[in-house]
Design a protein around this motif. Structure first.
Motif, PDB file in Angstrom:
ATOM      1  N   LYS A  93      47.882  32.207  47.000  1.00  0.00           N
ATOM      2  CA  LYS A  93      47.042  33.391  47.220  1.00  0.00           C
ATOM      3  C   LYS A  93      46.350  33.815  45.933  1.00  0.00           C
ATOM      4  CE  LYS A  93      49.794  35.269  51.047  1.00  0.00           C
ATOM      5  NZ  LYS A  93      50.729  36.350  51.441  1.00  0.00           N
ATOM      6  N   ARG A  94      47.082  33.747  44.829  1.00  0.00           N
ATOM      7  CA  ARG A  94      46.503  34.103  43.534  1.00  0.00           C
ATOM      8  C   ARG A  94      45.307  33.227  43.205  1.00  0.00           C
ATOM      9  NH1 ARG A  94      51.309  33.744  39.606  1.00  0.00           N
ATOM     10  NH2 ARG A  94      49.871  32.381  38.501  1.00  0.00           N
ATOM     11  N   VAL A  95      45.492  31.908  43.366  1.00  0.00           N
ATOM     12  CA  VAL A  95      44.416  30.962  43.056  1.00  0.00           C
ATOM     13  C   VAL A  95      43.238  31.181  43.995  1.00  0.00           C
ATOM     14  CG1 VAL A  95      43.777  28.518  43.025  1.00  0.00           C
ATOM     15  CG2 VAL A  95      45.970  29.248  42.061  1.00  0.00           C
ATOM     16  N   GLU A  96      43.516  31.328  45.281  1.00  0.00           N
ATOM     17  CA  GLU A  96      42.459  31.510  46.269  1.00  0.00           C
ATOM     18  C   GLU A  96      41.633  32.753  45.963  1.00  0.00           C
ATOM     19  OE1 GLU A  96      40.216  30.498  49.562  1.00  0.00           O
ATOM     20  OE2 GLU A  96      42.015  29.400  48.964  1.00  0.00           O
ATOM     21  N   SER A  97      42.303  33.856  45.679  1.00  0.00           N
ATOM     22  CA  SER A  97      41.593  35.100  45.420  1.00  0.00           C
ATOM     23  C   SER A  97      40.784  35.020  44.133  1.00  0.00           C
ATOM     24  CB  SER A  97      42.581  36.263  45.342  1.00  0.00           C
ATOM     25  OG  SER A  97      41.907  37.478  45.108  1.00  0.00           O
ATOM     26  N   GLU A  98      41.336  34.376  43.111  1.00  0.00           N
ATOM     27  CA  GLU A  98      40.596  34.266  41.853  1.00  0.00           C
ATOM     28  C   GLU A  98      39.305  33.486  42.037  1.00  0.00           C
ATOM     29  OE1 GLU A  98      41.096  33.002  37.178  1.00  0.00           O
ATOM     30  OE2 GLU A  98      42.638  32.385  38.606  1.00  0.00           O
ATOM     31  N   VAL A  99      39.368  32.385  42.779  1.00  0.00           N
ATOM     32  CA  VAL A  99      38.169  31.572  43.003  1.00  0.00           C
ATOM     33  C   VAL A  99      37.139  32.348  43.809  1.00  0.00           C
ATOM     34  CG1 VAL A  99      37.266  29.508  44.130  1.00  0.00           C
ATOM     35  CG2 VAL A  99      39.359  29.370  42.766  1.00  0.00           C
ATOM     36  N   VAL A 100      37.588  33.041  44.840  1.00  0.00           N
ATOM     37  CA  VAL A 100      36.666  33.846  45.646  1.00  0.00           C
ATOM     38  C   VAL A 100      36.001  34.914  44.776  1.00  0.00           C
ATOM     39  CG1 VAL A 100      36.514  35.524  47.540  1.00  0.00           C
ATOM     40  CG2 VAL A 100      37.848  33.432  47.827  1.00  0.00           C
ATOM     41  N   THR A 101      36.772  35.546  43.905  1.00  0.00           N
ATOM     42  CA  THR A 101      36.229  36.575  43.015  1.00  0.00           C
ATOM     43  C   THR A 101      35.209  35.979  42.055  1.00  0.00           C
ATOM     44  OG1 THR A 101      38.309  37.816  43.140  1.00  0.00           O
ATOM     45  CG2 THR A 101      36.812  38.353  41.330  1.00  0.00           C
ATOM     46  N   MET A 102      35.526  34.822  41.457  1.00  0.00           N
ATOM     47  CA  MET A 102      34.596  34.183  40.518  1.00  0.00           C
ATOM     48  C   MET A 102      33.290  33.783  41.200  1.00  0.00           C
ATOM     49  SD  MET A 102      37.196  31.838  38.240  1.00  0.00           S
ATOM     50  CE  MET A 102      35.869  31.138  37.241  1.00  0.00           C
ATOM     51  N   LYS A 103      33.406  33.270  42.414  1.00  0.00           N
ATOM     52  CA  LYS A 103      32.191  32.889  43.144  1.00  0.00           C
ATOM     53  C   LYS A 103      31.359  34.116  43.511  1.00  0.00           C
ATOM     54  CE  LYS A 103      33.832  28.464  45.009  1.00  0.00           C
ATOM     55  NZ  LYS A 103      34.151  27.678  46.223  1.00  0.00           N
ATOM     56  N   TYR A 104      32.037  35.200  43.843  1.00  0.00           N
ATOM     57  CA  TYR A 104      31.325  36.449  44.128  1.00  0.00           C
ATOM     58  C   TYR A 104      30.568  36.906  42.889  1.00  0.00           C
ATOM     59  CZ  TYR A 104      30.457  41.313  45.455  1.00  0.00           C
ATOM     60  OH  TYR A 104      29.843  42.506  45.724  1.00  0.00           O
TER      61      TYR A 104
END
Length: 472
Positions: A93-104
């Motif tokens: 979940k940590r990795v998934e959320s970080e990537v989504v945030t960076m792409k945003y």
């Protein structure tokens, strides 16, 4: 494709570094990186520098292409005692959320961030660990040069920091949490416990799975839960009354520190660790140093306005500093410059209204100290004196007298009497059952179970039996 050379040495004393290094299949990870970089068949690569932080191991993969591309590989640190399904899920979940945030950030703002080439939030068989493959950004961490910068260069850097903060300030979400991609491709905000160890059952873990409309509600729930945790833990401790009074005092500050009205327009997007080691900068010797990227978006997401509206940590005094620390005077100057620059930036953007970020940040000292005390209990000896002085406007520390007045004749008198009674009960249990059987870390429930099983060994008129009868 040439096989990458991998050194197993590490300068870090953290045992998780070697455990993680040995866990990851670096050959397969380098092959994946070359594939997503679309290199011609047979192009080689090799691993070079590596370093680790609190949560991740980072390595640099040098591709043997004409551009001499460098790909940054980041994998979560693991420990041998935390290889289970709950930890795997939390890390994913940590990795998934970080990537989504960076792409945003990359697609919806002008804030420079590393580009994510590829990632996998799960530990698949090929690599055996979640990972992120991203571009290497130019520059050095601001932390490595900030102390040696003159005032003019620091002013230029602070102006760029303010531009970044104002852009993040403009992106609002309906609640505090972490960003994820929804099933339909839309962006979702989930109330999240990404911020703590999945084995942690304390206050913060439980609260982060609940949605709160504003910071005052969140902190009141936090403080109430903390008081219940204190009440339940360390049964019979002779310091419990004092610790309880400190927690009660912290709860009493919430209505004065947190204004619910400032959260009515939503939660701004907040970086999880906006510190100088995560701000990359170049042209440091020129008259115009330039921020090239903000890295490490782990634990980032929408947060309450009061959490966002803080000075950057690298111009804030550390709570452990002595009063005569040489950087205190410089931080005062930097905060004055920051206040001036952000107010000017707001005026230029026509952002002068009742909810000015500049005003909130300039008034944030009390909230900063409150956050430090609540999130990091180990900071109490350093944080309490300035927080107490901030509240009462007096540098003289009369906190001991204050807490004693609350407990001796004030509103916490009944609680103090109850804790004293529990101390007597605990001491009797120690005398009868032995100190090896009755330790100081038992919860109320554990203690009750222990003495209930041995009830026949206690005097019916003693403290233990009376306490058991009253607690039925």
């Amino acid at each position: 494709m040439a096989s990458p050379s991998v050194s197993s040495t590490s300068s870090s004393a953290d045992s998780r570094v070697q455990t993680t290094f040995d866990l990851v299949n670096w050959d397969n990870l380098s092959s994946l990186a070359c594939t997503f970089a679309q290199l011609p068949q047979g192009t080689g690569c090799h691993w070079e520098d590596q370093f680790s932080g609190g949560y991740n191991l980072v390595r640099f993969l040098h591709l043997h292409d004409p551009q001499k591309t460098v790909i940054v590989a980041r994998v979560p640190l693991r420990s041998e005692g935390a290889m289970n399904e709950d930890h795997d899920s939390a890390i994913s979940k940590r990795v998934e959320s970080e990537v989504v945030t960076m792409k945003y950030i990359e697609t919806r703002t002008a804030i420079p961030v590393p580009h994510v080439f590829h990632y996998n939030a799960r530990a698949e068989e090929d690599v055996r660990s979640p990972y992120i493959l991203m571009s290497k950004v130019d520059g050095v961490p601001l932390s490595s040069v900030w102390d040696d910068m003159n005032d003019d260069r620091r002013r230029i850097v602070l102006q760029q920091v303010i531009d970044i903060l104002l852009e993040l300030w403009s992106h609002r979400f309906d609640k505090k949490g972490a960003l994820f991609d929804g099933a339909d491709g839309s962006l979702c905000v989930y109330s999240s416990s990404l911020f703590v160890d999945p084995n942690e059952t304390g206050t913060r873990h439980r609260l982060l799975t609940t949605s709160y409309s504003h910071a005052a509600d969140y902190w009141l729930a936090y403080a109430n839960t903390q008081l219940r945790d204190i009440d339940e833990s360390n049964f019979g401790s002779d310091t419990k009354a004092y610790i309880h009074s400190q927690a009660w005092f912290m709860r009493s500050l919430i209505p004065a520190l947190f204004d619910p009205s400032i959260d009515v327009h939503g939660c701004p997007l907040s970086p999880g660790d906006f510190h100088s080691q995560n701000i990359m900068i170049t042209d440091i010797n020129s008259s115009h140093p330039r921020i090239t990227a903000i890295i490490d978006w782990e634990f980032s997401g929408p947060d309450f306005v009061s959490s966002f509206a803080q000075y950057p940590l690298f111009i804030v005094d550390h709570p452990h500093w002595d009063k005569d620390h040489p950087l205190r005077e410089r931080n005062v100057r930097d905060q004055v410059i920051f206040d001036e620059l952000i107010l000017e930036a707001e005026r230029n953007r026509n952002l002068v209204d009742n909810l000015q970020l500049s005003r909130l940040i300039s008034d944030s000292y009390g909230i900063y100290l409150f956050h430090q005390a609540m999130y990091f209990p180990g900071m109490y000896p350093s944080v309490y004196p300035p927080l107490f002085a901030y509240v009462f406007g007096d540098d003289e520390d009369f906190s001991t007298d204050y807490y004693w007045a609350l407990m001796e004749n004030g509103i916490l008198h009944k609680d103090k009497k109850r804790f004293e009674q529990e101390r007597e009960v605990w001491l009797e249990a120690c005398r009868v059952l032995g100190e090896e059987a009755v330790n100081v870390n038992m919860t109320r429930t554990e203690f009750k179970d222990l003495v209930s099983k041995s009830r026949e060994r206690f005097d019916n008129e003693g403290s233990v039996c009376k306490w058991l009868a009253s607690s039925q």
